[in-house]
Design an enzyme around this catalytic site. Structure first.
Site, PDB file in Angstrom:
ATOM      1  N   ASN A 166      -1.663  -0.354  -2.355  1.00  0.00           N
ATOM      2  CA  ASN A 166      -1.515  -1.726  -1.872  1.00  0.00           C
ATOM      3  C   ASN A 166      -0.841  -1.845  -0.510  1.00  0.00           C
ATOM      4  O   ASN A 166      -1.068  -2.819   0.203  1.00  0.00           O
ATOM      5  CB  ASN A 166      -0.788  -2.588  -2.911  1.00  0.00           C
ATOM      6  CG  ASN A 166       0.577  -2.046  -3.276  1.00  0.00           C
ATOM      7  OD1 ASN A 166       0.769  -0.842  -3.401  1.00  0.00           O
ATOM      8  ND2 ASN A 166       1.533  -2.935  -3.446  1.00  0.00           N
ATOM      9  N   GLU A 262       9.136   3.268  -9.341  1.00  0.00           N
ATOM     10  CA  GLU A 262       9.039   1.863  -8.931  1.00  0.00           C
ATOM     11  C   GLU A 262       7.693   1.378  -9.447  1.00  0.00           C
ATOM     12  O   GLU A 262       6.642   1.711  -8.884  1.00  0.00           O
ATOM     13  CB  GLU A 262       9.150   1.748  -7.404  1.00  0.00           C
ATOM     14  CG  GLU A 262       9.591   0.371  -6.941  1.00  0.00           C
ATOM     15  CD  GLU A 262       8.470  -0.651  -6.959  1.00  0.00           C
ATOM     16  OE1 GLU A 262       8.416  -1.445  -7.933  1.00  0.00           O
ATOM     17  OE2 GLU A 262       7.657  -0.651  -6.040  1.00  0.00           O
ATOM     18  N   CYS A 296       3.693  -5.683  -5.901  1.00  0.00           N
ATOM     19  CA  CYS A 296       4.434  -5.712  -7.167  1.00  0.00           C
ATOM     20  C   CYS A 296       5.380  -6.895  -7.195  1.00  0.00           C
ATOM     21  O   CYS A 296       5.761  -7.368  -8.267  1.00  0.00           O
ATOM     22  CB  CYS A 296       5.177  -4.406  -7.390  1.00  0.00           C
ATOM     23  SG  CYS A 296       6.264  -3.929  -6.036  1.00  0.00           S
TER      24      CYS A 296
END
Length: 489
Positions: A166, A262, A296
């Protein structure tokens, strides 16, 4: 001579981004076993990267483990500052590459390029900051005339890093820069969907003076090489950014070594009855649609007090309809594609499921290939998949609540705990949200994803193990702390 139909493909060929970088050497170009990379908007094949063998991954770790970095703080800072200057100088071509391989619009890829430069600059600054502590020992009747000191040292082995699609270069920078800043050596595998930005970033660091053995980039099929990346005996630490299922697999498989995970988020925007609805609705669309909703920390749920829900929803719909989406290469667009058609189809299916369960469509739900229009739903319930799971795209589901207790319960009612956004001016509300939301970050009157590249970032619950990213915290995670003491008379 082979014809290439786009400047991005020409750039990839010219800079030989179709090869891995093992301790600086170009490896694997021209082999038959490759992974093709295509532009998500046009479908054009931009090029390919080699599928690394397990042996090549081992070679990269061996080169990293054998090299002992001796760069001074001044030298590390100089390399990172020079790399930042190169990124700023080449911002347009870096942005074009990110847009071509990821489908992010030019506005988003230029913003990402600026963030990469920031990571490098913050890393350079932190290198120059002494990270030791001093403790006097004569503090109690049992004390002695001594002082205790601490210092940080790089890991004995290498760091294994795995990054997602991303943020093709910024996610890479957040792994690599703290590694360079702490004199570590890293083997990094970028997402096979966006490998070229990672390879280019390594080349920029080599050009800036980084010893090549301090960074290797391996590409390939995770089904073939992921296990080696997380179990190689030279890997002292595995740092991973990506999905929850893979993160938990890494935690189970990595064994006795340090891991930094993460993972995903299901971040709420909470709009209280006293909120500035113009501000809140602007934050709502920015937080939902920037980076095509593929963050996220993107807003995945809008939790709105029932007394202001109608007006807030009307404003969000109007701003969503004004959000320009289409050709990522058009500088006038606010949003490009998602990463591929499969992802767009998933979002489409989740919205259809929510509609079948009683949600109402107010805008969007149009798909063309990997293009998915910004979409607004209301009458959404917490048990619907579109909000129970992380919907990693430009979808804005609106839920209502009656009072702050219900808002906190809704926010905490998923498996995730990454970030959040709160729109209110009441200090009593703010303090409760900061204390009671089960997340790593609470941003007041700002999108959930707001941060500096320097500041601590990370989540709890299924969003991660609590270890933080951000340059400063990552540098701590990437080092061993040594304590020593001396007589002090």
């Amino acid at each position: 001579m082979r014809n290439r139909s786009s400047p991005a493909a020409e750039f990839i060929h010219e800079h030989q981004l179709d090869a891995m970088r093992i301790a600086g050497r170009r490896v694997g170009a021209g082999r038959e076993s490759v992974i093709g990379v295509s532009n998500p908007y046009t479908g054009e094949r931009l090029g390919s990267v080699p599928k690394a063998s397990v042996g090549e991954v081992r070679e990269a770790f061996a080169a990293a483990a054998a090299f002992k970095a001796r760069l001074t703080r001044f030298e590390r800072a100089a390399i990172l500052n020079q790399a930042a200057a190169i990124v700023r100088e080449r911002a347009s071509e870096i942005s074009a590459l990110i847009t071509a391989e990821s489908g992010l619009c030019v506005k988003d890829s230029m913003y990402e390029t600026g963030r990469v430069a920031d990571v490098l600059l913050f890393g350079a600054t932190e290198v120059l900051r002494d990270d030791g502590q001093i403790f006097s020992c004569d503090l109690t009747p049992q004390g002695k005339k001594r002082r205790v000191y601490t210092q940080r040292a790089p890991l004995l082995g290498a760091i294994s890093a795995i990054t997602p699609f991303n943020h093709p270069m910024n996610q890479v920078a957040h792994k690599v820069v703290p590694s360079v800043a702490t004199n570590n050596r890293m083997v990094l595998k970028p997402s096979e969907k966006v490998p070229f930005s990672a390879i280019l970033f390594a080349d920029i660091l080599y050009e800036a003076g980084l010893p090549p053995a301090m960074l290797s980039i391996v590409t390939g099929d995770p089904r073939e090489i992921a296990d080696e990346l997380i179990t190689n005996e030279a890997a002292d630490l595995v740092t991973f950014t990506g999905g929850v299922a893979i993160g938990k697999h890494i935690a189970a498989r990595a064994g006795y070594r340090r891991i930094v995970l993460e993972l995903g988020g299901n971040d709420p925007l909470i709009v209280m009855e006293d909120a500035d609805l113009e501000e809140a609705s602007t934050l709502a669309v920015q937080g939902s649609y920037k980076n095509s909703g593929q963050r996220c920390t993107a807003i995945k749920r809008m939790l709105v007090h029932e007394s202001v829900a109608a007006e807030f929803t009307e404003r969000v719909v109007a701003k969503t309809q004004a959000w320009k989406h289409g050709d990522p290469g058009d500088p006038g667009m606010d949003m490009g594609t998602v990463i591929d058609e499969a992802a767009a189809r998933l979002f489409e299916a989740r919205v259809e499921e929510a509609l079948a369960q009683g949600a109402r469509l107010l805008a969007g739900q149009r798909r063309e290939g990997a293009l998915f229009a910004p979409t607004v739903l209301d009458r959404v319930r917490p048990e619907m998949t579109v909000v129970r799971e992380e919907t990693f795209g430009p979808v804005s589901p609106i839920l209502t609540f009656r009072h702050i207790d219900e808002a906190i319960a809704l926010s905490n009612g998923t498996a995730y705990g990454l970030s959040s956004s709160v729109c209110t001016n009441r200090l009593d509300y703010i303090t409760r949200f900061v204390d009671e939301l089960q997340v790593g970050t609470v941003n007041v009157r700002e999108v959930p994803g707001y941060r500096l590249e320097l500041t601590p970032f990370g989540g709890i619950k299924d969003s991660g193990l609590g270890y933080k990213e951000g340059v400063q915290e990552a540098m701590k995670s990437f080092t061993n702390l040594k304590t020593y003491s001396l007589p002090w008379h």
